[in-house]
Design an enzyme around this catalytic site. Structure first.
Site, PDB file in Angstrom:
ATOM      1  N   ASP A  16      12.214   5.013 -83.669  1.00  0.00           N
ATOM      2  CA  ASP A  16      12.288   4.292 -82.395  1.00  0.00           C
ATOM      3  C   ASP A  16      13.629   3.561 -82.239  1.00  0.00           C
ATOM      4  O   ASP A  16      14.300   3.257 -83.231  1.00  0.00           O
ATOM      5  CB  ASP A  16      11.134   3.272 -82.369  1.00  0.00           C
ATOM      6  CG  ASP A  16      10.723   2.870 -80.975  1.00  0.00           C
ATOM      7  OD1 ASP A  16      11.300   3.392 -80.002  1.00  0.00           O
ATOM      8  OD2 ASP A  16       9.824   2.031 -80.844  1.00  0.00           O
ATOM      9  N   GLY A  19      17.255   4.704 -77.436  1.00  0.00           N
ATOM     10  CA  GLY A  19      17.770   4.295 -76.129  1.00  0.00           C
ATOM     11  C   GLY A  19      18.445   2.935 -76.209  1.00  0.00           C
ATOM     12  O   GLY A  19      19.524   2.718 -75.660  1.00  0.00           O
ATOM     13  N   ARG A  29      21.416   6.757 -72.461  1.00  0.00           N
ATOM     14  CA  ARG A  29      20.306   6.910 -73.406  1.00  0.00           C
ATOM     15  C   ARG A  29      20.435   8.196 -74.233  1.00  0.00           C
ATOM     16  O   ARG A  29      20.139   8.220 -75.432  1.00  0.00           O
ATOM     17  CB  ARG A  29      18.966   6.912 -72.670  1.00  0.00           C
ATOM     18  CG  ARG A  29      18.510   5.539 -72.179  1.00  0.00           C
ATOM     19  CD  ARG A  29      17.231   5.637 -71.361  1.00  0.00           C
ATOM     20  NE  ARG A  29      16.167   6.285 -72.132  1.00  0.00           N
ATOM     21  CZ  ARG A  29      15.392   5.637 -73.015  1.00  0.00           C
ATOM     22  NH1 ARG A  29      15.623   4.367 -73.259  1.00  0.00           N
ATOM     23  NH2 ARG A  29      14.424   6.259 -73.661  1.00  0.00           N
ATOM     24  N   HIS A  33      19.844   9.515 -78.331  1.00  0.00           N
ATOM     25  CA  HIS A  33      19.035  10.633 -78.831  1.00  0.00           C
ATOM     26  C   HIS A  33      19.887  11.541 -79.717  1.00  0.00           C
ATOM     27  O   HIS A  33      19.431  11.982 -80.784  1.00  0.00           O
ATOM     28  CB  HIS A  33      18.457  11.428 -77.663  1.00  0.00           C
ATOM     29  CG  HIS A  33      17.499  10.656 -76.832  1.00  0.00           C
ATOM     30  ND1 HIS A  33      16.680   9.673 -77.330  1.00  0.00           N
ATOM     31  CD2 HIS A  33      17.229  10.714 -75.493  1.00  0.00           C
ATOM     32  CE1 HIS A  33      15.948   9.165 -76.358  1.00  0.00           C
ATOM     33  NE2 HIS A  33      16.258   9.774 -75.236  1.00  0.00           N
ATOM     34  N   THR A  62       2.928  13.668 -76.801  1.00  0.00           N
ATOM     35  CA  THR A  62       2.324  14.274 -75.598  1.00  0.00           C
ATOM     36  C   THR A  62       2.503  13.335 -74.402  1.00  0.00           C
ATOM     37  O   THR A  62       2.417  13.761 -73.258  1.00  0.00           O
ATOM     38  CB  THR A  62       0.817  14.529 -75.830  1.00  0.00           C
ATOM     39  OG1 THR A  62       0.231  13.384 -76.474  1.00  0.00           O
ATOM     40  CG2 THR A  62       0.593  15.769 -76.696  1.00  0.00           C
ATOM     41  N   GLU A  63       2.739  12.050 -74.670  1.00  0.00           N
ATOM     42  CA  GLU A  63       2.932  11.083 -73.572  1.00  0.00           C
ATOM     43  C   GLU A  63       4.373  11.062 -73.060  1.00  0.00           C
ATOM     44  O   GLU A  63       4.686  10.458 -72.042  1.00  0.00           O
ATOM     45  CB  GLU A  63       2.561   9.662 -74.037  1.00  0.00           C
ATOM     46  CG  GLU A  63       1.061   9.412 -74.228  1.00  0.00           C
ATOM     47  CD  GLU A  63       0.533   9.977 -75.536  1.00  0.00           C
ATOM     48  OE1 GLU A  63       1.285  10.022 -76.525  1.00  0.00           O
ATOM     49  OE2 GLU A  63      -0.645  10.403 -75.551  1.00  0.00           O
ATOM     50  N   ARG A  67       8.732  10.922 -68.991  1.00  0.00           N
ATOM     51  CA  ARG A  67      10.094  10.379 -68.905  1.00  0.00           C
ATOM     52  C   ARG A  67      10.872  11.118 -67.804  1.00  0.00           C
ATOM     53  O   ARG A  67      10.463  12.184 -67.366  1.00  0.00           O
ATOM     54  CB  ARG A  67      10.805  10.544 -70.254  1.00  0.00           C
ATOM     55  CG  ARG A  67      10.217   9.640 -71.332  1.00  0.00           C
ATOM     56  CD  ARG A  67      11.079   9.635 -72.578  1.00  0.00           C
ATOM     57  NE  ARG A  67      10.567   8.718 -73.595  1.00  0.00           N
ATOM     58  CZ  ARG A  67      11.191   8.517 -74.749  1.00  0.00           C
ATOM     59  NH1 ARG A  67      12.313   9.150 -75.029  1.00  0.00           N
ATOM     60  NH2 ARG A  67      10.674   7.677 -75.646  1.00  0.00           N
ATOM     61  N   LEU A 127      11.616  19.745 -99.993  1.00  0.00           N
ATOM     62  CA  LEU A 127      10.966  18.832 -99.059  1.00  0.00           C
ATOM     63  C   LEU A 127      10.471  19.586 -97.814  1.00  0.00           C
ATOM     64  O   LEU A 127      11.163  20.478 -97.316  1.00  0.00           O
ATOM     65  CB  LEU A 127      11.969  17.745 -98.637  1.00  0.00           C
ATOM     66  CG  LEU A 127      11.516  16.760 -97.565  1.00  0.00           C
ATOM     67  CD1 LEU A 127      11.881  15.335 -97.950  1.00  0.00           C
ATOM     68  CD2 LEU A 127      12.095  17.093 -96.202  1.00  0.00           C
TER      69      LEU A 127
HETATM   70  C1  V07 Z   1      12.469  15.685 -78.956  1.00  0.00           C
HETATM   71  C2  V07 Z   1      13.381  15.372 -80.104  1.00  0.00           C
HETATM   72  C3  V07 Z   1      14.085  14.158 -80.123  1.00  0.00           C
HETATM   73  C4  V07 Z   1      14.929  13.896 -81.175  1.00  0.00           C
HETATM   74  N1  V07 Z   1      15.589  12.694 -81.192  1.00  0.00           N
HETATM   75  C5  V07 Z   1      16.384  12.214 -82.326  1.00  0.00           C
HETATM   76  C6  V07 Z   1      15.526  11.477 -83.303  1.00  0.00           C
HETATM   77  C7  V07 Z   1      14.931  10.228 -82.712  1.00  0.00           C
HETATM   78  C8  V07 Z   1      13.874  10.533 -81.693  1.00  0.00           C
HETATM   79  C9  V07 Z   1      14.329  10.764 -80.329  1.00  0.00           C
HETATM   80  C10 V07 Z   1      15.412  11.739 -80.124  1.00  0.00           C
HETATM   81  N2  V07 Z   1      15.055  14.834 -82.168  1.00  0.00           N
HETATM   82  N3  V07 Z   1      15.789  14.832 -83.304  1.00  0.00           N
HETATM   83  C11 V07 Z   1      15.511  15.974 -83.957  1.00  0.00           C
HETATM   84  C12 V07 Z   1      14.602  16.718 -83.240  1.00  0.00           C
HETATM   85  C13 V07 Z   1      14.001  17.994 -83.623  1.00  0.00           C
HETATM   86  C14 V07 Z   1      12.695  18.270 -83.239  1.00  0.00           C
HETATM   87  C15 V07 Z   1      12.103  19.458 -83.635  1.00  0.00           C
HETATM   88  C16 V07 Z   1      12.831  20.346 -84.397  1.00  0.00           C
HETATM   89  F1  V07 Z   1      12.254  21.499 -84.794  1.00  0.00           F
HETATM   90  C17 V07 Z   1      14.139  20.078 -84.765  1.00  0.00           C
HETATM   91  C18 V07 Z   1      14.725  18.900 -84.388  1.00  0.00           C
HETATM   92  C19 V07 Z   1      14.314  15.992 -82.101  1.00  0.00           C
HETATM   93  N4  V07 Z   1      13.494  16.293 -81.079  1.00  0.00           N
END
Ligand code: V07
Length: 239
Positions: A16, A19, A29, A33, A62-63, A67, A127
């Site tokens: 968390d 943003g 924002r 990310h 899911t929520e 956005r 891992l």
């Molecule tokens: C939606 C979202 C947001 C996202 N953030 C970065 C980490 C903080 C949370 C919000 C933004 N990250 N970071 C890596 C992924 C990801 C997800 C699935 C995957 F198979 C490979 C990478 C990711 N996916």
């Protein structure tokens, strides 16, 4: 005699504050990310080197579909960018990728890249990097309950045979076996909520909170939380 140290096999993180991190930097924002995505790689490698078996990361709930659509579109493309940038390192470090969530609801480009990542890393034995992606725990538990109700309705089992193990085996973490339940959950940004993440699996988990926003959470921060966990006295409901 010194207390036996707790073994941290499964670590879960609610990542968390991305943003807020960006806003503090005077950036949009989505910059938070992107930096959060880079930190996923740093913390994954650190967890792997610390001997952690499963790392569960709450990437998209899911929520989150509520956005702004531009932000959702950016987030749906992050897995593509993540694997473009980090798949060679994940393979070199023997990391196995798992994505738990309602993947059939994802845009096809996102769906394809996560399926390909799971296939490419399927034989890795290091891992397990477990992304919760379009995941919601109450929906996960409800789905398991419905499956079991159908078994009762069709006479396959009686209601007396319903057990906690039967429910656990129908959750998205079932394939992790004895490591299905997180030993420790860390949430960054100072928020202290579970936010519909692994509600069943977290029943006996230790909880820890960092005031840092996710992009600022470092390997050293992780190591401090691991040492604190190792020195905690876990009760599992007993005294
Ligand atoms: C939606 C979202 C947001 C996202 N953030 C970065 C980490 C903080 C949370 C919000 C933004 N990250 N970071 C890596 C992924 C990801 C997800 C699935 C995957 F198979 C490979 C990478 C990711 N996916």
């Amino acid at each position: 005699m010194a207390d036996k140290k707790n073994q941290l096999n499964h670590l879960a993180i609610i990542m968390d504050g991305n943003g807020r991190w960006a806003t503090k930097q005077g950036k949009p924002r989505i910059a938070g990310h992107y930096e959060g995505m880079n930190n996923v790689e740093r913390i994954t490698l650190a967890a792997n080197q610390l001997g952690i078996k499963v790392l569960s990361l709450y990437a998209f709930s899911t929520e989150n579909w509520g956005r702004p659509k531009e932000e959702v579109a950016y987030l749906m493309n992050l897995p593509v960018r993540f694997f473009d940038k980090f798949m060679p390192t994940l393979m070199k470090e023997n990391v196995k990728v798992n994505i738990m969530g309602y993947l059939n609801e994802l845009p096809s480009k996102t769906y394809d890249v996560v399926q390909r990542a799971m296939a490419e890393t399927a034989n890795n034995s290091g891992l397990i990097l477990n992304f919760a992606f379009n995941y919601g725990s109450r929906r996960e538990i409800t789905t398991a309950v419905k499956e079991i109700a159908t078994l009762v309705e069709t006479g396959s089992i009686t209601s007396d045979e319903i057990s906690e193990k039967m429910i656990s085996q129908r959750l998205m973490t079932a394939s992790f076996g004895k490591y299905s339940d997180p030993d420790l959950l860390i949430r960054t940004s100072g928020e202290q909520r579970i936010s519909n993440f692994m509600l069943w699996q977290l029943a006996y988990s230790e909880l820890a909170f960092s005031k840092k926003n996710w992009p600022d959470f470092t390997r050293e921060d992780l190591e401090k939380f691991v040492i604190d966990f190792q020195n905690r006295h876990r009760r599992f409901g007993k005294v």
